[in-house]
Motif scaffolding. Structure first.
Motif, short mmCIF file in Angstrom:
data_model
loop_
_atom_site.label_atom_id
_atom_site.label_comp_id
_atom_site.label_asym_id
_atom_site.label_seq_id
_atom_site.Cartn_x
_atom_site.Cartn_y
_atom_site.Cartn_z
N MET A 1 -2.51 3.03 5.10
CA MET A 1 -1.68 2.01 4.25
C MET A 1 -1.87 0.50 5.92
O MET A 1 -1.85 1.11 6.72
CB MET A 1 -0.64 1.26 4.14
N CYS A 9 -4.75 -11.16 1.46
CA CYS A 9 -4.74 -10.32 0.46
C CYS A 9 -5.38 -10.65 -0.98
O CYS A 9 -5.78 -12.20 -1.09
CB CYS A 9 -3.13 -9.68 -0.27
N MET A 13 -6.24 -5.56 -4.54
CA MET A 13 -5.29 -4.62 -4.00
C MET A 13 -4.50 -4.47 -4.22
O MET A 13 -3.28 -4.46 -5.35
CB MET A 13 -5.41 -5.81 -2.63
N ARG A 14 -3.73 -2.90 -3.71
CA ARG A 14 -2.56 -1.61 -4.15
C ARG A 14 -1.60 -1.99 -3.13
O ARG A 14 -2.15 -1.76 -1.83
CB ARG A 14 -2.82 -0.80 -4.56
N LEU A 15 -0.44 -2.27 -3.32
CA LEU A 15 0.72 -2.23 -2.56
C LEU A 15 0.57 -0.92 -1.87
O LEU A 15 0.52 -0.11 -2.47
CB LEU A 15 1.73 -3.13 -3.16
N GLU A 33 -1.15 -2.89 -8.49
CA GLU A 33 -2.61 -2.93 -8.17
C GLU A 33 -1.88 -5.20 -8.22
O GLU A 33 -1.37 -5.46 -9.32
CB GLU A 33 -3.41 -3.68 -9.03
N TYR A 51 2.32 -4.26 2.69
CA TYR A 51 1.78 -3.41 3.63
C TYR A 51 0.38 -3.03 1.86
O TYR A 51 1.31 -2.74 0.63
CB TYR A 51 2.13 -2.65 3.43
N ILE A 52 -0.71 -2.55 2.35
CA ILE A 52 -2.14 -2.48 2.02
C ILE A 52 -2.51 -1.59 1.55
O ILE A 52 -2.62 -0.57 2.58
CB ILE A 52 -2.86 -3.82 1.61
N ASP A 53 -3.04 -0.12 0.16
CA ASP A 53 -3.64 0.88 0.74
C ASP A 53 -4.83 0.51 1.42
O ASP A 53 -5.63 -0.53 0.63
CB ASP A 53 -3.40 1.24 -0.85
N ASP A 54 -5.57 1.10 1.42
CA ASP A 54 -7.45 1.33 1.96
C ASP A 54 -7.55 2.60 2.20
O ASP A 54 -6.89 3.25 3.62
CB ASP A 54 -6.73 0.18 3.69
#
Length: 367
Positions: A1, A9, A13-15, A33, A51-54
């Motif tokens: 993340m 953002c 994108m997903r938290l 999402e 905080y974003i998933d990557d």
């Protein structure tokens, strides 16, 4: 993340981490999402970072200093008891016993969680709702102060008093008019005088409370005093200010600077730390600022940084002995091109490399 400003953002994108409301209950869960309406709503609430998933940083985990159980209990205790202070102040006989018992149990839980944490002190990501700043700020200042006390070597009994003083340091603000607390512009002299009264109010609320040590009441009274005598309410200097209040003054200033308010945007952590440096040995004890500097990660795990080489990447780990020199996973080269094979640089071993900015606007996230 990874951690991004909400302005960077995008829908889809997903938290990477959950967002909690003022009671400590999940407002938006991990992996939700994001949509444009959700982003706009979070922005209106004053939430600056997410905080974003990557996929390129899916192995990066950001540890929480508190368990979910402790965080939930903390927010419920602060919210419920601060509101009760307002309701019960006029009925002194029924007011006298609840604060010490309720907060004493909570501080014990906090000390247990923080004592068992093996991580270096990290930035507390201020995702709270702006309308409930007082509750989250009280918890943050308590966490910072208790962690600093642990590093300083206080006993558990000493930590309990410091923690109580920290979590209740702003309790007097429950009697400051909301139109002053939430004013979007600069306060007038009269309004600022009214705001400053929260220190006297807090002391009077706490000084005779059963199970609240007098030192904790003095933390509420003295946390805006400064060692050069420029603070309030009494203009105390140096060691005339209780040591716990001097710790809390640093934590209070740092958290206030790094939290979004109705009248200004949050500072980035390294900017706030520079402000503390500037006040070292005039506003704050230099040795205490140095401990704070050595234990807080101004570039926390997950944050996007740009180096003096022009390369950009994400902080993926910390060096506990040198938290200002983290390990960075490089995702873009000096021309801004995405790398097919990201690589990591340990800044503690590459002293010619420095972070020049945080949250480079060119950084994109693969969907």
């Amino acid at each position: 993340m990874r951690l991004l400003p909400i302005g960077m953002c995008q829908p889809g994108m997903r938290l990477g981490k959950s967002i909690y409301n003022e009671e400590g209950i999940v407002l938006l869960g991990r992996h939700v999402e994001l949509t444009q309406p959700l982003l706009e709503r979070l922005g209106r609430y004053g939430i600056d970072f997410l905080y974003i998933d990557d996929p390129r940083t899916e192995d990066v985990e950001v540890s929480d200093l508190l368990s979910d159980e402790t965080r939930l209990q903390a927010m419920r205790t602060i919210r419920g008891n601060f509101r009760k202070v307002v309701e019960e102040t006029t009925k002194r006989s029924s007011f006298q016993s609840f604060l010490g018992k309720e907060f004493g149990k909570l501080i014990s839980m906090l000390i247990d969680d923080l004592s068992s944490s093996k991580a270096a002190m990290i930035m507390l990501t201020n995702m709270q709702l702006r309308d409930h700043y007082l509750y989250q700020h009280s918890l943050n200042v308590c966490i910072y102060s208790t962690m600093l006390g642990l590093y300083h070597g206080y006993s558990r009994d000493e930590l309990a008093v410091l923690g109580l003083g920290a979590i209740l340091h702003d309790v007097g603000k429950v009697h400051v008019p909301l139109d002053i607390l939430r004013k979007p512009g600069k306060l007038t002299d009269d309004e600022f005088d009214s705001m400053k009264q929260h220190t006297d109010i807090g002391f009077k609320l706490l000084k005779d409370e059963p199970n609240i040590p007098l030192q904790a009441a003095h933390c509420a009274y003295q946390h805006h005093e400064r060692i050069n005598g420029s603070g309030y309410p009494r203009g105390l200097k140096g060691e005339d200010i209780h040591e716990y209040a001097r710790w809390i003054g640093i934590a209070d200033s740092y958290d206030a600077m790094t939290t979004s308010r109705v009248y200004r945007q949050a500072m980035l952590p390294h900017q706030a730390l520079e402000r503390l440096y500037a006040g070292s040995d005039s506003l704050y004890d230099q040795d205490k600022v140095e401990i704070f500097r050595d234990k807080i990660a101004i570039y926390p795990i997950g944050v996007t940084v740009k180096l003096n080489t022009g390369e950009s990447g994400v902080v993926v780990d910390l060096n506990s002995t040198f938290p200002q020199r983290p390990i960075v996973r490089i995702l873009q080269n000096e021309t801004g091109e995405e790398l097919t094979s990201p690589y990591e640089i340990d800044l503690s071993k590459k002293l010619n490399l420095v972070v020049t900015s945080v949250f480079d606007s060119k950084v994109q996230i693969e969907q």
